[in-house]
Design an enzyme around this catalytic site. Structure first.
Site, mmCIF file in Angstrom:
data_model
loop_
_atom_site.group_PDB
_atom_site.id
_atom_site.type_symbol
_atom_site.label_atom_id
_atom_site.label_comp_id
_atom_site.label_asym_id
_atom_site.label_seq_id
_atom_site.Cartn_x
_atom_site.Cartn_y
_atom_site.Cartn_z
ATOM 1 N N SER A 14 -42.364 18.257 -5.598
ATOM 2 C CA SER A 14 -42.536 19.807 -5.824
ATOM 3 C C SER A 14 -42.076 20.301 -7.183
ATOM 4 C CB SER A 14 -42.674 20.529 -4.602
ATOM 5 O OG SER A 14 -43.664 20.080 -3.676
ATOM 6 N N ASP B 192 -42.113 26.905 -7.825
ATOM 7 C CA ASP B 192 -43.001 26.467 -8.706
ATOM 8 C C ASP B 192 -43.174 27.630 -9.722
ATOM 9 O OD1 ASP B 192 -43.809 24.359 -7.405
ATOM 10 O OD2 ASP B 192 -45.882 25.136 -6.706
ATOM 11 N N ASP C 38 -35.702 6.053 -19.543
ATOM 12 C CA ASP C 38 -36.200 4.987 -18.617
ATOM 13 C C ASP C 38 -35.238 5.104 -17.558
ATOM 14 O OD1 ASP C 38 -37.451 2.757 -17.471
ATOM 15 O OD2 ASP C 38 -36.504 1.451 -18.645
ATOM 16 N N GLU D 251 -42.580 26.798 -1.578
ATOM 17 C CA GLU D 251 -43.222 26.220 -2.613
ATOM 18 C C GLU D 251 -43.676 27.135 -3.861
ATOM 19 O OE1 GLU D 251 -44.396 23.517 -4.546
ATOM 20 O OE2 GLU D 251 -44.665 22.667 -2.562
ATOM 21 N N ASP E 207 -42.275 1.636 -13.413
ATOM 22 C CA ASP E 207 -42.134 1.165 -12.255
ATOM 23 C C ASP E 207 -42.835 2.172 -11.154
ATOM 24 O OD1 ASP E 207 -39.967 3.216 -11.185
ATOM 25 O OD2 ASP E 207 -39.180 2.375 -12.885
ATOM 26 N N GLY F 75 -38.321 -0.303 -18.202
ATOM 27 C CA GLY F 75 -40.006 -0.056 -18.221
ATOM 28 C C GLY F 75 -40.533 0.790 -17.079
#
Length: 639
Positions: free
Chosen positions: A554, A306, A597, A302, A618, A616
């Site tokens: 992540s 990052d 989109d 992780e 969702d 659009g």
């Protein structure tokens, strides 16, 4: 925004209520329906025993916090970008003198000498030592002793009552219905959901399909291997920062999760040469440090992900702050981090709940022995967190209290990003809800994640490059359906904020989910997530000396945070404020077309295909992925 924190959404599937028939001039203030797992009723508490009664006073103006935030965050507001100082926030939300005097007078009128009553320096608490008999008389309560399977005892009641004129000034009383005792983890008891967040496998964590043998640097391979060059091409990020001294980007990690500098340098030499010799600016919170005792993907994946991508995307010119939170013994929760960056939060609505949050100094020995960090850390302009819970793991009060703090950070001009989850419409671990509110892997009710359901954070979902597609195509991405599924859906706790109403209403009217109404929160009145998305599949990450393929939201959050940091850089360079809380802006008509989109894919879970990505917004990919040139142009046009 008009999404009051008190406006929890009643679902029919998990209704939270504190209402009860009025008892004389008293009303039930809090009650619980069951004893927590692992505890059992032992006996009535002795009437002469002493209870350290702590009364948490309500914050002033907290019911209007969304309006204050909207005022500085909506692009049409005359006060857009005029963020508040920490002092202004503390003055606005501290309990009123009326609350203090009303509760104090009530205690005196009920026979407690004024010299026994103490008001905390922050004005958030009224403390008084009383006998059990006095407490029971004050609150029409019955105190019992409960015993945990570990042998530890705790004093609590099943319900307590307050006069109506007092209830309006009080959030809660301790000890009472809350089992806020912190179990001694040396006894082998399991860590509670909130502060186990840094443990391997807890909450939202990245996934890997193993190591790769060759170095990848070609754009033609982005459908199989995502590297920084792929992300820059996908989101058209061509920018060199110029205001790095005034700008800031923070990444939050929870011990024992930790990055390895050797891995960061391995990544830099292959994909980001301007990071060679660089490291994040470490800020230790509550004893946090980049531990090296445990090294594996579960401990390093992780943080390495990052920082390698967050630091690369902002370039080596921009320092990145690593908020390393919690020690190896106690761990930490989001609240411990929030305490450090905003001192007023330490006592807001009574302070931390030690049932969920770590306590410092460590009361059991062996851990961090210094004082709790409280208001000691300056928040960065953008803060990304790739951890999360299932909303159902935590109580409505706990989530509302934390959500209010995110609103306060937004008032200060801080952009807060959280991953939306990796199990589609299911919660972490593929757990779904049952009608009785429990979570199991064979549950059938959709289970949203928190903090993404808080209307004052930006929830980030995941996409992937379509198999065989080129990143140079008009739309090469779809919802992530490889290894992980983008978390998304509708909150069971929080009401829909007005900023997303138009977008969500359009989705519900034109693409209504074809599921029984008791399977998901179909009221049309609840907070919807995610807000945006970014690529979350096939990331090449250096972990423990090898490159691995990594998947998850992540990945999406730090990349999005880095892009927003570059937008802040451009605004700061021309004398403008940071973008702060972005949701009212990105959902506004002014920002239509500023996102790519995503219209393909879905987010399966709970035995269903989940929701579909559509034209659009969702509940799979939100408004879509970031188009850096368009977003930069639009934000530079704002005051």
């Amino acid at each position: 925004m008009h999404c009051s924190l008190t406006a929890f959404v009643a679902l029919g599937l998990a209704v939270i209520s504190l209402a009860r028939p009025t008892l004389s001039p008293y009303n039930v203030h809090e009650e619980r329906s069951a004893i927590p797992i692992g505890w059992s009723h032992t006996r009535r508490h002795e009437s002469a025993a002493t209870l350290p009664l702590r009364i948490a006073l309500k914050q002033s103006n907290i019911e209007s916090i969304d309006e204050y935030l909207y005022d500085v965050s909506h692009p049409k507001s005359a006060n857009y970008g005029k963020h508040w100082t920490a002092g202004e926030i503390a003055r606005k939300f501290s309990p009123s003198e009326e609350s203090i005097s009303t509760v104090r007078n009530w205690l005196v009128e009920n026979g407690l000498a004024s010299e026994r009553i103490r008001v905390s320096s922050t004005k958030g608490w009224i403390n008084v030592d009383v006998t059990v008999e006095e407490a029971e008389r004050l609150m029409n309560a019955e105190y019992n002793v409960y015993t945990h399977v570990s042998g530890q005892e705790h004093v609590a009641c099943e319900a307590y009552n307050l006069p109506e004129h007092i209830s309006a000034h009080v959030d809660f009383v301790l000890p009472s219905v809350n089992f806020d005792v912190k179990l001694k983890r040396r006894s082998g008891s399991q860590p509670e959901p909130a502060r186990s967040i840094g443990q391997p496998g807890a909450g939202i964590t990245p996934k890997t399909t193993g190591t790769i043998s060759q170095t990848v640097t070609e754009l033609e391979q982005c459908d199989e291997y995502i590297t920084p060059i792929c992300l820059r091409a996908l989101y058209e990020v061509v920018y060199e920062p110029v205001s790095t001294e005034n700008n800031s980007f923070g990444v939050v990690e929870y011990t024992p999760q930790a990055y390895l500098q050797s891995d960061l340098q391995m990544f830099a030499m292959n994909f980001s040469t301007d990071l060679i010799g660089k490291e994040p600016v470490m800020v230790s919170i509550d004893g946090g440090y980049a531990q090296t005792e445990y090294q594996s993907f579960d401990y390093n994946g992780e943080s390495n992900l990052d920082l390698q991508y967050g630091m690369t995307m902002v370039t080596g010119k921009q320092n990145v702050t690593l908020y390393q939170t919690g020690d190896m013994v106690e761990g930490a929760s989001f609240n411990n981090f929030l305490d450090a960056i905003d001192g007023s939060y330490c006592t807001f609505e009574g302070g931390d709940d030690y049932t969920e949050d770590a306590q410092y100094p460590d009361p059991y020995g062996g851990g961090y022995e210094g004082p709790e960090d409280c208001g000691t850390v300056t928040p960065a302009n953008v803060i990304s967190t790739s951890y999360g819970y299932n909303e159902a793991d935590l109580t409505p009060f706990y989530t509302a209290r934390q959500c209010a703090e995110y609103a306060k950070l937004g008032l200060m001009g801080v952009t807060i990003l959280y991953s939306s989850g990796d199990y589609g419409v299911a919660g972490h671990g593929d757990y779904c809800l049952n009608p009785d509110g429990t979570q199991t892997t064979n549950g059938t009710i959709f289970n949203p994640t928190f903090p993404g359901t808080c209307p004052y954070v930006t929830s980030v979902g995941a996409t992937m490059v379509k198999p065989g597609a080129s990143v140079l195509e008009a739309q090469p991405e779809m919802a992530c359906m490889d290894v992980i599924y983008s978390g998304g859906g509708f909150s069971n706790y929080f009401a829909m904020p007005s900023y997303q109403k138009t977008a969500v209403d359009y989705y519900l009217e034109n693409y209504p989910p074809d599921y029984p109404k008791n399977t998901w929160n179909s009221t049309g009145m609840s907070r919807a997530l995610p807000d945006i998305s970014a690529n979350g599949a096939n990331y090449v990450v250096a972990v423990d000396g090898e490159f691995e393929l990594v998947y998850g939201t992540s990945c999406s959050s730090p990349v999005s945070g880095a892009i927003f940091t570059m937008i802040n850089d451009a605004r700061l360079a021309v004398g403008k404020s940071p973008i702060g809380f972005i949701n009212p802006t990105i959902y506004s008509a002014d920002f239509a077309g500023a996102f790519n989109d995503i219209t393909e894919g879905s987010n399966p879970g709970c035995g269903t295909e989940g929701y579909n990505a559509t034209v659009g917004w969702d509940p799979v990919t939100g408004l879509g992925t970031l188009n850096f040139p368009k977003l930069l142009e639009k934000w530079l046009a704002l005051p």
